[in-house]
Enzyme design. Structure first.
Site, mmCIF file in Angstrom:
data_model
loop_
_atom_site.group_PDB
_atom_site.id
_atom_site.type_symbol
_atom_site.label_atom_id
_atom_site.label_comp_id
_atom_site.label_asym_id
_atom_site.label_seq_id
_atom_site.Cartn_x
_atom_site.Cartn_y
_atom_site.Cartn_z
ATOM 1 N N ARG A 154 -36.152 -75.015 -80.554
ATOM 2 C CA ARG A 154 -35.097 -75.588 -81.405
ATOM 3 C C ARG A 154 -35.431 -75.608 -82.893
ATOM 4 O O ARG A 154 -34.897 -76.423 -83.634
ATOM 5 C CB ARG A 154 -34.735 -77.002 -80.954
ATOM 6 C CG ARG A 154 -34.200 -77.061 -79.531
ATOM 7 C CD ARG A 154 -33.494 -78.364 -79.244
ATOM 8 N NE ARG A 154 -33.217 -78.476 -77.823
ATOM 9 C CZ ARG A 154 -34.043 -79.074 -76.954
ATOM 10 N NH1 ARG A 154 -35.159 -79.615 -77.372
ATOM 11 N NH2 ARG A 154 -33.722 -79.139 -75.680
ATOM 12 N N LYS A 165 -28.880 -66.923 -93.416
ATOM 13 C CA LYS A 165 -28.112 -66.385 -92.286
ATOM 14 C C LYS A 165 -29.050 -65.595 -91.388
ATOM 15 O O LYS A 165 -29.771 -64.717 -91.862
ATOM 16 C CB LYS A 165 -27.001 -65.464 -92.778
ATOM 17 C CG LYS A 165 -25.797 -66.195 -93.294
ATOM 18 C CD LYS A 165 -24.649 -65.213 -93.466
ATOM 19 C CE LYS A 165 -23.425 -65.871 -94.033
ATOM 20 N NZ LYS A 165 -22.340 -64.895 -94.235
ATOM 21 N N GLU A 188 -25.713 -53.574 -102.643
ATOM 22 C CA GLU A 188 -25.598 -55.036 -102.745
ATOM 23 C C GLU A 188 -25.876 -55.506 -104.171
ATOM 24 O O GLU A 188 -25.323 -56.509 -104.621
ATOM 25 C CB GLU A 188 -26.546 -55.733 -101.756
ATOM 26 C CG GLU A 188 -26.304 -55.402 -100.282
ATOM 27 C CD GLU A 188 -25.139 -56.171 -99.633
ATOM 28 O OE1 GLU A 188 -24.544 -57.059 -100.277
ATOM 29 O OE2 GLU A 188 -24.821 -55.848 -98.467
ATOM 30 N N LYS A 199 -26.976 -64.676 -105.768
ATOM 31 C CA LYS A 199 -26.768 -65.041 -104.371
ATOM 32 C C LYS A 199 -27.188 -66.485 -104.106
ATOM 33 O O LYS A 199 -26.478 -67.234 -103.423
ATOM 34 C CB LYS A 199 -27.522 -64.101 -103.430
ATOM 35 C CG LYS A 199 -27.358 -64.538 -101.984
ATOM 36 C CD LYS A 199 -27.444 -63.453 -100.970
ATOM 37 C CE LYS A 199 -27.039 -64.024 -99.606
ATOM 38 N NZ LYS A 199 -27.313 -63.130 -98.498
ATOM 39 N N GLU A 238 -20.925 -71.492 -95.794
ATOM 40 C CA GLU A 238 -19.776 -70.615 -95.948
ATOM 41 C C GLU A 238 -18.438 -71.286 -95.661
ATOM 42 O O GLU A 238 -17.662 -70.823 -94.836
ATOM 43 C CB GLU A 238 -19.940 -69.361 -95.081
ATOM 44 C CG GLU A 238 -19.016 -68.245 -95.515
ATOM 45 C CD GLU A 238 -19.461 -66.885 -94.972
ATOM 46 O OE1 GLU A 238 -20.665 -66.634 -94.897
ATOM 47 O OE2 GLU A 238 -18.581 -66.107 -94.643
ATOM 48 N N ARG A 252 -19.009 -69.023 -100.785
ATOM 49 C CA ARG A 252 -20.026 -68.126 -100.218
ATOM 50 C C ARG A 252 -19.412 -66.860 -99.635
ATOM 51 O O ARG A 252 -20.031 -65.795 -99.657
ATOM 52 C CB ARG A 252 -20.842 -68.845 -99.136
ATOM 53 C CG ARG A 252 -21.908 -67.942 -98.549
ATOM 54 C CD ARG A 252 -22.957 -68.671 -97.752
ATOM 55 N NE ARG A 252 -23.904 -67.706 -97.221
ATOM 56 C CZ ARG A 252 -25.111 -67.993 -96.756
ATOM 57 N NH1 ARG A 252 -25.510 -69.243 -96.747
ATOM 58 N NH2 ARG A 252 -25.917 -67.055 -96.315
ATOM 59 N N ASN A 284 -19.166 -61.545 -99.299
ATOM 60 C CA ASN A 284 -18.769 -60.543 -98.313
ATOM 61 C C ASN A 284 -17.885 -59.448 -98.907
ATOM 62 O O ASN A 284 -17.281 -58.676 -98.169
ATOM 63 C CB ASN A 284 -18.049 -61.219 -97.138
ATOM 64 C CG ASN A 284 -19.011 -62.050 -96.315
ATOM 65 O OD1 ASN A 284 -20.139 -61.643 -96.079
ATOM 66 N ND2 ASN A 284 -18.571 -63.221 -95.896
ATOM 67 N N HIS A 323 -17.501 -56.166 -97.246
ATOM 68 C CA HIS A 323 -18.060 -56.316 -95.897
ATOM 69 C C HIS A 323 -17.022 -56.274 -94.789
ATOM 70 O O HIS A 323 -17.342 -55.880 -93.671
ATOM 71 C CB HIS A 323 -18.854 -57.621 -95.794
ATOM 72 C CG HIS A 323 -20.215 -57.535 -96.445
ATOM 73 N ND1 HIS A 323 -20.380 -57.245 -97.782
ATOM 74 C CD2 HIS A 323 -21.466 -57.659 -95.933
ATOM 75 C CE1 HIS A 323 -21.680 -57.231 -98.067
ATOM 76 N NE2 HIS A 323 -22.363 -57.479 -96.973
ATOM 77 N N HIS A 362 -17.987 -53.676 -92.279
ATOM 78 C CA HIS A 362 -18.316 -53.960 -90.876
ATOM 79 C C HIS A 362 -17.461 -53.109 -89.939
ATOM 80 O O HIS A 362 -17.932 -52.678 -88.883
ATOM 81 C CB HIS A 362 -18.120 -55.445 -90.556
ATOM 82 C CG HIS A 362 -19.214 -56.313 -91.094
ATOM 83 N ND1 HIS A 362 -19.123 -57.688 -91.141
ATOM 84 C CD2 HIS A 362 -20.434 -56.008 -91.605
ATOM 85 C CE1 HIS A 362 -20.236 -58.182 -91.654
ATOM 86 N NE2 HIS A 362 -21.041 -57.190 -91.957
ATOM 87 N N HIS A 394 -26.105 -50.257 -93.367
ATOM 88 C CA HIS A 394 -25.246 -51.374 -93.766
ATOM 89 C C HIS A 394 -24.819 -51.246 -95.239
ATOM 90 O O HIS A 394 -23.641 -51.393 -95.574
ATOM 91 C CB HIS A 394 -25.992 -52.694 -93.531
ATOM 92 C CG HIS A 394 -25.248 -53.902 -94.008
ATOM 93 N ND1 HIS A 394 -24.071 -54.322 -93.418
ATOM 94 C CD2 HIS A 394 -25.497 -54.778 -95.016
ATOM 95 C CE1 HIS A 394 -23.636 -55.400 -94.053
ATOM 96 N NE2 HIS A 394 -24.478 -55.710 -95.018
#
Lengths: 360, 360
Positions: B120, B142, B184, B226, B236, B240, B244, B247, B251, B264
């Site tokens: 955890r 993330k 990026e 960032k 997010e 935030r 993206n 993206h 994606h 990517h």
């Protein structure tokens, strides 16, 4: 109905305790803002309550789907977690989806972990249908799955947005599982409230008969004790670990027997006998205290003699347990009835405990 | 060496940017309190840097092990995550273990998710060795893995305790991956800092040649942008999501091609061309702005023409993307160069964008 608030700042949530709560849509209010709702349950609980709960949730006018997993601790693994993710993605679940865990601790832990990690975190509601999950696993935000090398090794802290403990569902619970739940009720008395333990001792028959009045008090007081501890220490830096009384030995029993052989509560019941014996050997509580606790555990039809794996194997099994920090095994011990502490213990005292409880 | 602090209250951490940082034990200071250390890397990076890093970490006198996974986005799955858990449990890792992610974004995401969910949550350090991970994925917390039905669908927010961006490691990076990282960098200028975009435009050759001075500025400014956005919105909820940019389309390209076909950063580069075109069709930026951004992307050897899957397939692919809330696709768009916003877009404008960029 009784209501208790678990105080965790922004992550606070209510626990509702009472009869026939799964028929009351107002308790599932958070679902009114959901994009879709998924009931995650198992094949034993689904035929009993899934349709009733679906009907209640239908009032929000959202898509409600049921995912029924196989029943049992041995299915608390990645494969079944994956089944949840597959279903969610197949049917277009998104970040506004709400999951409902309908079942015992296994379903609660897996659904909670699915909610914690699906799209990096969505909301979920606990509807515990076993006593064990009502008094223990549904409160506190611990979620996870087992790994072949250890129980609950993979997981997250993720708080539900509500816990709905419907006492009526306990009526369909097999007696063995009721007893397993009572182990955790006893534990809460043993570690935090001597008066509550006296009450438990005086109400053994009512609790075993699943009397709603008695059960309502037992669940409420257990949730109060557990949530107070969790509020003080959400991520288990200190006091929260006292909730693991009986668990270091208990997890060793579960792992040694193979998950699913003994119920978790049974292993914890026996583990508390072992913890009490160790506390006694360390001259914290008297032999009379340890005997009394053993008697209460026994009166709830829980095992008080440990399976004989031998001392070496027990110690090996406890070393992999997550409460072991840097190789040192830390035990939850009783300073007195109603007060726990955490410490390492001399090897000889552990071995003597194992010998005295049938373990070695 | 430059140092930047990511301000997240109790979860704040430093980013170190400079040359030959993996040889400096003082930057890995947190390891002095670890029970054991595991370097998680891939089979491409391991022969280049794992031994050097192990040597640095050996100075703490703890057990240091290396786990080398296969290299590539297609291995960012449960199976390889499980390999990490298997190794950790086999060798007795515990809650005081520290993981070190040595590699690109795939290694960072998987190691971060392993750290988030092992017992955890344990601590981890990012040592990004690709430009993409230095300017993007190692910052912000993330973590996650892919699901056959979508990228990064399973994961957690889990902050590293330090990010060590060793610019020397970029020297071994294939040119295609360097360009992917520059996508990026361009993105950060496009959404948040027009002056930085001017600087990028003026320093194209130095960046493509991996000049350390230029790279140092590009990485620092990207991390600043960032981390400021992440500090303002860790999970997010709002701003935030502007990170993206490129993206949602990107994606869809990655998923449609099959993960690993396009890098990517390449998909994001092309996705930004599409995002700029859509912003232009919605009359936010001028055609000249969109053309200029396309030119900068092209000058970094990134693709600016989308693979032709057809409009219907693109929309279907974007719908499963996690930025879609309740079925609505939300796009990151440019209000002007250096300023982004988020909105839904009319179907016709999306289709026109897809037609204009070769996608349909």
């Amino acid at each position: 109905m009784k209501t208790l608030k678990v105080d965790l700042g922004q992550r606070s949530y209510p626990i509702f305790i009472g009869s026939d709560l799964i028929d009351r849509p107002e308790l599932f209010e958070a679902c009114s803002k959901a994009s879709s709702i998924y009931i995650v349950t198992n094949t034993t609980v689904a035929p009993l309550y899934a349709e009733r709960l679906s009907k209640t949730l239908a009032s929000f006018g959202k898509s409600v789907r049921t995912i029924a997993l196989p029943d049992g601790e041995s299915f608390k693994d990645w494969k079944n977690l994956q089944t949840i993710f597959d279903e969610l993605l197949k049917h277009g679940a998104d970040r506004q989806t709400v999951l409902i865990a309908l079942g015992g601790g296994v379903i609660g832990d897996m659904t909670g972990f699915a909610a914690a990690s699906f799209m990096r975190g969505i909301r979920f509601i606990q509807v515990p249908t076993t006593l064990l999950s009502q008094v223990d696993s549904s409160v506190g935000g611990k979620t996870g799955i087992n790994h072949p090398l250890g129980k609950n090794m993979i997981g997250a802290f993720h708080q539900p947005i509500a816990v709905i403990a419907d006492l009526s569902t306990l009526k369909t619970l097999p007696p063995r599982e009721l007893s397993a739940g009572l182990a955790e009720v006893i534990k809460h008395g043993a570690i935090a409230d001597a008066t509550f333990l006296n009450w438990i001792e005086a109400n053994t028959s009512a609790l075993l008969a699943c009397d709603i009045e008695a059960m309502s008090h037992a669940v409420l007081r257990s949730c109060e004790i557990k949530s107070a501890v969790v509020s003080a220490d959400e991520r288990e830096g200190g006091v929260r670990a006292t909730l693991n009384f009986g668990h270091t030995f208990g997890h060793a029993i579960e792992a040694g027997m193979g998950y699913g052989e003994w119920l978790h509560g049974e292993a914890v019941g026996c583990g508390m006998v072992m913890g009490a014996k160790l506390s006694c050997l360390l001259k914290k509580i008297t032999q009379a205290d340890a005997d009394r606790l053993t008697r209460i555990i026994h009166s709830m039809h829980l095992p008080t003699t440990a399976p004989k794996f031998g001392a070496e194997r027990y110690i090996e099994l406890m070393q992999v347990d997550k409460k072991a920090e840097g190789g040192q095994i830390r035990y939850v011990l009783l300073e007195q009835i109603g007060k726990a502490y955490i410490a390492t213990a001399p090897h000889e005292a552990v071995v003597e405990t194992l010998l005295a409880t049938g373990a070695a």
